[in-house]
Design a protein around this motif. Sequence first.
Motif, PDB file in Angstrom:
ATOM      1  N   ALA A  88       0.826  -1.216   0.000  1.00 55.15           N
ATOM      2  CA  ALA A  88       0.000   0.000   0.000  1.00 55.15           C
ATOM      3  C   ALA A  88       0.861   1.267   0.000  1.00 55.15           C
ATOM      4  O   ALA A  88       0.477   2.281  -0.594  1.00 55.15           O
ATOM      5  CB  ALA A  88      -0.948  -0.005   1.201  1.00 55.15           C
ATOM      6  N   ARG A  89       2.009   1.221   0.647  1.00 50.49           N
ATOM      7  CA  ARG A  89       2.931   2.364   0.658  1.00 50.49           C
ATOM      8  C   ARG A  89       3.620   2.564  -0.687  1.00 50.49           C
ATOM      9  O   ARG A  89       4.255   3.581  -0.918  1.00 50.49           O
ATOM     10  CB  ARG A  89       4.055   2.140   1.680  1.00 50.49           C
ATOM     11  CG  ARG A  89       3.667   2.194   3.104  1.00 50.49           C
ATOM     12  CD  ARG A  89       4.898   1.875   3.947  1.00 50.49           C
ATOM     13  NE  ARG A  89       4.522   1.634   5.318  1.00 50.49           N
ATOM     14  CZ  ARG A  89       5.177   2.097   6.359  1.00 50.49           C
ATOM     15  NH1 ARG A  89       6.262   2.826   6.188  1.00 50.49           N
ATOM     16  NH2 ARG A  89       4.771   1.833   7.574  1.00 50.49           N
ATOM     17  N   GLY A  90       3.573   1.519  -1.515  1.00 51.44           N
ATOM     18  CA  GLY A  90       4.309   1.564  -2.771  1.00 51.44           C
ATOM     19  C   GLY A  90       5.763   1.170  -2.604  1.00 51.44           C
ATOM     20  O   GLY A  90       6.601   1.473  -3.460  1.00 51.44           O
ATOM     21  N   TRP A  91       6.072   0.471  -1.519  1.00 57.61           N
ATOM     22  CA  TRP A  91       7.451   0.066  -1.233  1.00 57.61           C
ATOM     23  C   TRP A  91       7.742  -1.353  -1.722  1.00 57.61           C
ATOM     24  O   TRP A  91       8.898  -1.736  -1.845  1.00 57.61           O
ATOM     25  CB  TRP A  91       7.720   0.128   0.268  1.00 57.61           C
ATOM     26  CG  TRP A  91       7.835   1.492   0.847  1.00 57.61           C
ATOM     27  CD1 TRP A  91       7.335   2.658   0.336  1.00 57.61           C
ATOM     28  CD2 TRP A  91       8.507   1.839   2.045  1.00 57.61           C
ATOM     29  NE1 TRP A  91       7.646   3.702   1.156  1.00 57.61           N
ATOM     30  CE2 TRP A  91       8.364   3.228   2.224  1.00 57.61           C
ATOM     31  CE3 TRP A  91       9.184   1.124   3.008  1.00 57.61           C
ATOM     32  CZ2 TRP A  91       8.900   3.909   3.306  1.00 57.61           C
ATOM     33  CZ3 TRP A  91       9.719   1.799   4.091  1.00 57.61           C
ATOM     34  CH2 TRP A  91       9.578   3.180   4.233  1.00 57.61           C
ATOM     35  N   LEU A  92       6.703  -2.116  -1.953  1.00 55.18           N
ATOM     36  CA  LEU A  92       6.847  -3.536  -2.296  1.00 55.18           C
ATOM     37  C   LEU A  92       5.853  -3.847  -3.398  1.00 55.18           C
ATOM     38  O   LEU A  92       4.705  -3.387  -3.349  1.00 55.18           O
ATOM     39  CB  LEU A  92       6.537  -4.374  -1.047  1.00 55.18           C
ATOM     40  CG  LEU A  92       6.649  -5.881  -1.124  1.00 55.18           C
ATOM     41  CD1 LEU A  92       8.117  -6.297  -1.180  1.00 55.18           C
ATOM     42  CD2 LEU A  92       5.998  -6.503   0.113  1.00 55.18           C
ATOM     43  N   VAL A  93       6.293  -4.605  -4.385  1.00 58.31           N
ATOM     44  CA  VAL A  93       5.388  -5.096  -5.421  1.00 58.31           C
ATOM     45  C   VAL A  93       5.491  -6.611  -5.454  1.00 58.31           C
ATOM     46  O   VAL A  93       6.516  -7.187  -5.079  1.00 58.31           O
ATOM     47  CB  VAL A  93       5.700  -4.508  -6.819  1.00 58.31           C
ATOM     48  CG1 VAL A  93       5.416  -3.013  -6.858  1.00 58.31           C
ATOM     49  CG2 VAL A  93       7.119  -4.798  -7.243  1.00 58.31           C
ATOM     50  N   GLU A  94       4.402  -7.215  -5.886  1.00 61.35           N
ATOM     51  CA  GLU A  94       4.376  -8.673  -6.036  1.00 61.35           C
ATOM     52  C   GLU A  94       4.041  -8.993  -7.484  1.00 61.35           C
ATOM     53  O   GLU A  94       3.079  -8.461  -8.035  1.00 61.35           O
ATOM     54  CB  GLU A  94       3.342  -9.283  -5.102  1.00 61.35           C
ATOM     55  CG  GLU A  94       3.702  -9.117  -3.636  1.00 61.35           C
ATOM     56  CD  GLU A  94       2.631  -9.640  -2.704  1.00 61.35           C
ATOM     57  OE1 GLU A  94       2.769 -10.791  -2.250  1.00 61.35           O
ATOM     58  OE2 GLU A  94       1.662  -8.888  -2.458  1.00 61.35           O
ATOM     59  N   ASP A  95       4.845  -9.849  -8.063  1.00 58.59           N
ATOM     60  CA  ASP A  95       4.620 -10.287  -9.434  1.00 58.59           C
ATOM     61  C   ASP A  95       4.613 -11.808  -9.420  1.00 58.59           C
ATOM     62  O   ASP A  95       5.620 -12.420  -9.024  1.00 58.59           O
ATOM     63  CB  ASP A  95       5.718  -9.745 -10.348  1.00 58.59           C
ATOM     64  CG  ASP A  95       5.493 -10.108 -11.806  1.00 58.59           C
ATOM     65  OD1 ASP A  95       4.339 -10.387 -12.200  1.00 58.59           O
ATOM     66  OD2 ASP A  95       6.486 -10.120 -12.556  1.00 58.59           O
ATOM     67  N   ALA A  96       3.495 -12.384  -9.790  1.00 57.03           N
ATOM     68  CA  ALA A  96       3.320 -13.844  -9.750  1.00 57.03           C
ATOM     69  C   ALA A  96       3.632 -14.377  -8.353  1.00 57.03           C
ATOM     70  O   ALA A  96       4.208 -15.448  -8.198  1.00 57.03           O
ATOM     71  CB  ALA A  96       4.175 -14.528 -10.815  1.00 57.03           C
ATOM     72  N   GLY A  97       3.270 -13.593  -7.325  1.00 57.19           N
ATOM     73  CA  GLY A  97       3.463 -14.010  -5.937  1.00 57.19           C
ATOM     74  C   GLY A  97       4.855 -13.788  -5.382  1.00 57.19           C
ATOM     75  O   GLY A  97       5.121 -14.117  -4.228  1.00 57.19           O
ATOM     76  N   LEU A  98       5.768 -13.234  -6.177  1.00 57.50           N
ATOM     77  CA  LEU A  98       7.138 -12.996  -5.746  1.00 57.50           C
ATOM     78  C   LEU A  98       7.345 -11.508  -5.452  1.00 57.50           C
ATOM     79  O   LEU A  98       6.919 -10.654  -6.227  1.00 57.50           O
ATOM     80  CB  LEU A  98       8.128 -13.479  -6.802  1.00 57.50           C
ATOM     81  CG  LEU A  98       8.029 -14.973  -7.140  1.00 57.50           C
ATOM     82  CD1 LEU A  98       8.970 -15.317  -8.293  1.00 57.50           C
ATOM     83  CD2 LEU A  98       8.335 -15.825  -5.921  1.00 57.50           C
TER      84      LEU A  98
END
Length: 154
Positions: A88-98
């Motif tokens: 939500a902070r934009g600090w972490l993204v997940e792509d295909a669960g990674l």
Amino acid sequence: MSVTLREYTQEQVAAQPIGAWTGMACRLVVGALREQLAVEDLTQPHWWTLNHVAGQPGTWTRAALTERLAKWDDLGIDFDDVFDDLVARGWLVEDAGLMTLTGAGEAGRVRARERNLRVHRQVHEGVDTADFVTTINVLRRMVANLGGDGDLPG
């Protein structure tokens, strides 16, 4: 801020309760770290997450990272809430669960690292590196003697 300690005999120090001293040290060190992280509106689980994901971007799933970090948690943290907060902070993204840190996430991690290093420097003041290493190795042995994992986290 150098602090002078009163000197005691080896026998007096050897008779001290290790649980009392390690407990006090833990409360003070963890408290100081949590205080510094709170400035960034982070908890220790946020910090652990940022470091693990930064160290191995694109390799951690929520389940694997939760399993890895849960043994250090003493607050009953819901790691999914931590991961969701970082997304939500934009600090972490997940792509295909990674999971991977964003530029903002890496910048936040670096700021938090600097805050933690202040505590680290304060804790180490007046402590010789060899003495610190001996202390950690003694504690690792005690942990292993009581059935815990004496390996370094990594």
